[in-house]
Enzyme design. Structure first.
Site, PDB file in Angstrom:
ATOM      1  N   GLY A   8       0.816  -1.214   0.000  1.00  0.00           N
ATOM      2  CA  GLY A   8       0.000   0.000   0.000  1.00  0.00           C
ATOM      3  C   GLY A   8       0.843   1.254   0.000  1.00  0.00           C
ATOM      4  O   GLY A   8       1.736   1.408   0.829  1.00  0.00           O
ATOM      5  N   GLU A 165     -16.542  18.222   5.380  1.00  0.00           N
ATOM      6  CA  GLU A 165     -15.648  18.815   4.372  1.00  0.00           C
ATOM      7  C   GLU A 165     -16.277  18.731   2.979  1.00  0.00           C
ATOM      8  O   GLU A 165     -16.148  19.647   2.169  1.00  0.00           O
ATOM      9  CB  GLU A 165     -14.287  18.114   4.394  1.00  0.00           C
ATOM     10  CG  GLU A 165     -13.529  18.421   5.677  1.00  0.00           C
ATOM     11  CD  GLU A 165     -12.028  18.121   5.613  1.00  0.00           C
ATOM     12  OE1 GLU A 165     -11.672  17.077   5.054  1.00  0.00           O
ATOM     13  OE2 GLU A 165     -11.252  18.940   6.130  1.00  0.00           O
ATOM     14  N   ASP A 298      -4.943   2.896   8.401  1.00  0.00           N
ATOM     15  CA  ASP A 298      -6.365   2.583   8.616  1.00  0.00           C
ATOM     16  C   ASP A 298      -6.642   1.113   8.896  1.00  0.00           C
ATOM     17  O   ASP A 298      -7.749   0.763   9.295  1.00  0.00           O
ATOM     18  CB  ASP A 298      -7.180   3.019   7.390  1.00  0.00           C
ATOM     19  CG  ASP A 298      -7.222   4.529   7.276  1.00  0.00           C
ATOM     20  OD1 ASP A 298      -6.911   5.211   8.254  1.00  0.00           O
ATOM     21  OD2 ASP A 298      -7.585   5.026   6.189  1.00  0.00           O
ATOM     22  N   GLN A 316      -2.454  12.193   9.407  1.00  0.00           N
ATOM     23  CA  GLN A 316      -1.351  12.608  10.285  1.00  0.00           C
ATOM     24  C   GLN A 316      -0.811  11.427  11.105  1.00  0.00           C
ATOM     25  O   GLN A 316       0.395  11.235  11.240  1.00  0.00           O
ATOM     26  CB  GLN A 316      -1.922  13.618  11.265  1.00  0.00           C
ATOM     27  CG  GLN A 316      -1.133  14.870  11.430  1.00  0.00           C
ATOM     28  CD  GLN A 316      -1.806  15.729  12.492  1.00  0.00           C
ATOM     29  OE1 GLN A 316      -1.405  15.686  13.643  1.00  0.00           O
ATOM     30  NE2 GLN A 316      -2.815  16.474  12.120  1.00  0.00           N
ATOM     31  N   LYS A 375      -4.815  24.833   7.963  1.00  0.00           N
ATOM     32  CA  LYS A 375      -5.148  23.544   7.340  1.00  0.00           C
ATOM     33  C   LYS A 375      -4.242  23.287   6.132  1.00  0.00           C
ATOM     34  O   LYS A 375      -3.711  22.196   5.948  1.00  0.00           O
ATOM     35  CB  LYS A 375      -6.618  23.579   6.916  1.00  0.00           C
ATOM     36  CG  LYS A 375      -7.060  22.439   6.046  1.00  0.00           C
ATOM     37  CD  LYS A 375      -7.426  21.227   6.830  1.00  0.00           C
ATOM     38  CE  LYS A 375      -7.845  20.106   5.916  1.00  0.00           C
ATOM     39  NZ  LYS A 375      -8.164  18.911   6.627  1.00  0.00           N
TER      40      LYS A 375
HETATM   41  P1  NAD Z   1     -16.691   9.253  11.075  1.00  0.00           P
HETATM   42  O1  NAD Z   1     -16.905   7.903  11.624  1.00  0.00           O
HETATM   43  O2  NAD Z   1     -15.773  10.175  11.771  1.00  0.00           O
HETATM   44  O3  NAD Z   1     -18.095  10.003  10.919  1.00  0.00           O
HETATM   45  C1  NAD Z   1     -19.248   9.358  10.397  1.00  0.00           C
HETATM   46  C2  NAD Z   1     -20.514  10.122  10.777  1.00  0.00           C
HETATM   47  O4  NAD Z   1     -21.621   9.406  10.220  1.00  0.00           O
HETATM   48  C3  NAD Z   1     -20.743  10.204  12.283  1.00  0.00           C
HETATM   49  O5  NAD Z   1     -21.144  11.519  12.619  1.00  0.00           O
HETATM   50  C4  NAD Z   1     -21.867   9.193  12.523  1.00  0.00           C
HETATM   51  O6  NAD Z   1     -22.709   9.543  13.611  1.00  0.00           O
HETATM   52  C5  NAD Z   1     -22.629   9.245  11.199  1.00  0.00           C
HETATM   53  N1  NAD Z   1     -23.391   8.009  10.926  1.00  0.00           N
HETATM   54  C6  NAD Z   1     -22.971   6.719  11.085  1.00  0.00           C
HETATM   55  N2  NAD Z   1     -23.951   5.864  10.739  1.00  0.00           N
HETATM   56  C7  NAD Z   1     -25.007   6.616  10.353  1.00  0.00           C
HETATM   57  C8  NAD Z   1     -26.338   6.325   9.876  1.00  0.00           C
HETATM   58  N3  NAD Z   1     -26.797   5.074   9.728  1.00  0.00           N
HETATM   59  N4  NAD Z   1     -27.151   7.348   9.587  1.00  0.00           N
HETATM   60  C9  NAD Z   1     -26.734   8.630   9.701  1.00  0.00           C
HETATM   61  N5  NAD Z   1     -25.512   8.970  10.143  1.00  0.00           N
HETATM   62  C10 NAD Z   1     -24.650   7.978  10.456  1.00  0.00           C
HETATM   63  O7  NAD Z   1     -16.209   8.994   9.557  1.00  0.00           O
HETATM   64  P2  NAD Z   1     -15.465   9.975   8.534  1.00  0.00           P
HETATM   65  O8  NAD Z   1     -16.025  11.340   8.579  1.00  0.00           O
HETATM   66  O9  NAD Z   1     -15.458   9.256   7.240  1.00  0.00           O
HETATM   67  O10 NAD Z   1     -13.977  10.030   9.087  1.00  0.00           O
HETATM   68  C11 NAD Z   1     -13.168   8.840   9.166  1.00  0.00           C
HETATM   69  C12 NAD Z   1     -11.860   9.173   9.865  1.00  0.00           C
HETATM   70  O11 NAD Z   1     -11.069  10.037   9.042  1.00  0.00           O
HETATM   71  C13 NAD Z   1     -12.051   9.885  11.191  1.00  0.00           C
HETATM   72  O12 NAD Z   1     -11.096   9.441  12.104  1.00  0.00           O
HETATM   73  C14 NAD Z   1     -11.818  11.327  10.838  1.00  0.00           C
HETATM   74  O13 NAD Z   1     -11.365  12.100  11.937  1.00  0.00           O
HETATM   75  C15 NAD Z   1     -10.775  11.217   9.747  1.00  0.00           C
HETATM   76  N6  NAD Z   1     -10.832  12.383   8.844  1.00  0.00           N
HETATM   77  C16 NAD Z   1     -10.101  13.480   9.195  1.00  0.00           C
HETATM   78  C17 NAD Z   1     -10.147  14.610   8.383  1.00  0.00           C
HETATM   79  C18 NAD Z   1      -9.316  15.830   8.780  1.00  0.00           C
HETATM   80  O14 NAD Z   1      -8.485  15.733   9.685  1.00  0.00           O
HETATM   81  N7  NAD Z   1      -9.547  16.981   8.172  1.00  0.00           N
HETATM   82  C19 NAD Z   1     -10.942  14.632   7.226  1.00  0.00           C
HETATM   83  C20 NAD Z   1     -11.690  13.485   6.907  1.00  0.00           C
HETATM   84  C21 NAD Z   1     -11.627  12.361   7.736  1.00  0.00           C
END
Ligand code: NAD
Length: 402
Positions: A8, A165, A298, A316, A375
């Site tokens: 990967g 985002e 991941d 990060q 950012k």
């Molecule tokens: P996440 O798990 O952080 O968020 C998913 C969201 O979907 C949650 O709010 C949850 O309550 C909601 N959800 C889950 N099941 C649901 C359902 N059936 N119906 C409605 N809502 C539902 O996932 P992500 O946003 O993809 O992030 C994944 C990881 O990547 C996290 O650790 C995140 O911090 C990281 N990430 C970081 C950044 C950054 O640092 N800028 C950007 C993108 C992702």
């Protein structure tokens, strides 16, 4: 010669490669990835909305390979056999190793919810992000004939970092999309359906509220406390009332699934002891049963001794894991002890469009335009850590594109 195999070319794998290539110890590295490019997973929303072309969020793996030390193989990993110390690729090739770095990244998680795979778009790699963009544009073009308001409606499922985002980027893309559809930008409707009511729990309520209110002030509609129960064709079915279990439907011709991710299916397929594709590793990032196998990014879960919870999966952290794994492999090769993984966060900032963001730098809240500059700095640092100055100069975010 000792063989180090890296699976990967995401943030963790490439960082491991970059550090190991600087080593003077005698070993050979093989890097495997299904693509011949690395992509910035943190920027997929920019591609999905058409705010950036794909060339700006990917770069060629060949640019970081040192041919005297590393061989790159483009191929899809299907199985890892830790007992026999080899890895099978889809085309039938088998690769042997002395040390293995597993950094196979993430996949979309449907949580077994009905119709997600068939009826919602995912945004987890270059191809799927590009499909989202094409789909949105096609619906806008359809609208010119159909005049069906659902062609102008986009629903983002889940208000995690990815969803937030994406919503910010979609708002930014609205004027261009409106032009395509030949409508007033206000006619494009953006929705977010989210299970919980307290959004972005990694931030305090005030900071999270600032970001959500900003998105709302741009006209984005939030349905919170509404768990999605099914996705039907062009329809999101969500629970409207937890007590009675009553469901309601939201119709839209673009539905994007961003409710969370899981580690690669290869972990389960290869018999790793895993949960949602993530393996709980030892403090030095090795497999609990195999000291020559590192599991990063991941597909890895490593305990944060301070919070007593596994670290979240972010770019990060993946990069920091890559650094530690490379140092530990080098130590093992020189018969020295390995060190435990330690992580000091630079902060986490969510961008909402190109010039607005909110989040934490260290423990200090930042919001608005200054946060968007921070950012970009965080993103440029990660580019630098993976590729080097050339990449930052050519792709760095100091050149604002608006
Ligand atoms: P996440 O798990 O952080 O968020 C998913 C969201 O979907 C949650 O709010 C949850 O309550 C909601 N959800 C889950 N099941 C649901 C359902 N059936 N119906 C409605 N809502 C539902 O996932 P992500 O946003 O993809 O992030 C994944 C990881 O990547 C996290 O650790 C995140 O911090 C990281 N990430 C970081 C950044 C950054 O640092 N800028 C950007 C993108 C992702």
């Amino acid at each position: 010669m000792t063989e180090v195999l890296i699976l990967g070319a995401g943030y963790a794998g490439l960082r491991t490669l970059k550090i190991l290539q600087q080593s003077h110890t005698d070993f050979h590295i093989t890097l495997v990835d299904q693509n011949n490019y690395h992509y910035e997973a943190t920027d997929l929303h920019e591609l999905a909305t058409g705010n950036q072309p794909k060339e700006r969020i990917l770069y060629n793996i060949s640019d970081v390979i040192k041919p005297d030390k590393t061989t790159f193989i483009q191929g899809e990993v299907v199985n890892i056999n830790r007992d026999d110390k080899n890895v099978s690729l889809k085309d039938g090739k088998k690769l042997s190793y002395d040390y293995l770095v597993v950094s196979l990244g993430f996949e979309s998680e449907s949580f077994g919810i009905d119709g997600v795979e068939e009826n919602a778009l995912e945004m987890v790699n270059i191809d799927s992000a590009e499909s989202v963009q094409k789909h949105i544009l096609a619906r806008m073009e359809d609208y010119r004939e159909s005049k069906n308001p659902d062609d102008l409606k986009i629903v983002v499922c889940g208000a995690g970092f990815t969803g937030i985002e994406l919503l910010g980027a979609l708002h930014e893309a609205t004027p261009k999309l409106a032009k395509t559809a030949g409508v007033d930008p206000k006619e494009i409707q953006l929705y977010c359906v989210e299970a919980v009511t307290r959004l972005l729990p990694m931030f305090d309520e005030k900071l999270a509220g600032w970001g959500i209110d900003k998105l709302k002030s741009w006209g984005i509609n939030f349905l919170t406390g509404k768990p999605i129960k099914a996705i039907k064709p062009n329809t999101v079915v969500y629970e409207d009332d937890a007590e009675t279990g009553t469901t309601s439907e939201l119709k839209a011709n673009t539905i994007i699934w961003t409710t969370g991710v899981r580690g690669s299916h290869v972990m389960n397929d290869s018999g790793f002891s895993q949960r949602r594709g993530r393996v709980m590793v030892k403090a030095d990032l090795t497999d609990p049963d195999f000291a020559n196998v590192y599991i990063l990014g991941d597909v890895s879960a490593v305990m944060d001794e301070e919070s007593k919870r596994p670290y979240p999966t972010t770019a990060q952290i993946a990069i920091a894991m890559g650094t530690q794994a490379a140092e530990n492999i080098e130590n093992q090769l020189n018969n020295k002890p390995t060190s435990p993984f330690k992580f000091k966060s630079l902060g986490s900032v969510a961008s909402i469009g190109n010039t607005q963001a909110f989040g934490l730098v260290g423990k200090t809240p930042v919001r608005g335009y200054p946060a968007s500059v921070v950012k970009k700095g965080i993103m440029d640092r990660s580019l630098f850590e993976l590729g080097g100055t050339k990449e930052v100069m050519s792709k760095g975010r100091f050149d604002f594109y608006h």
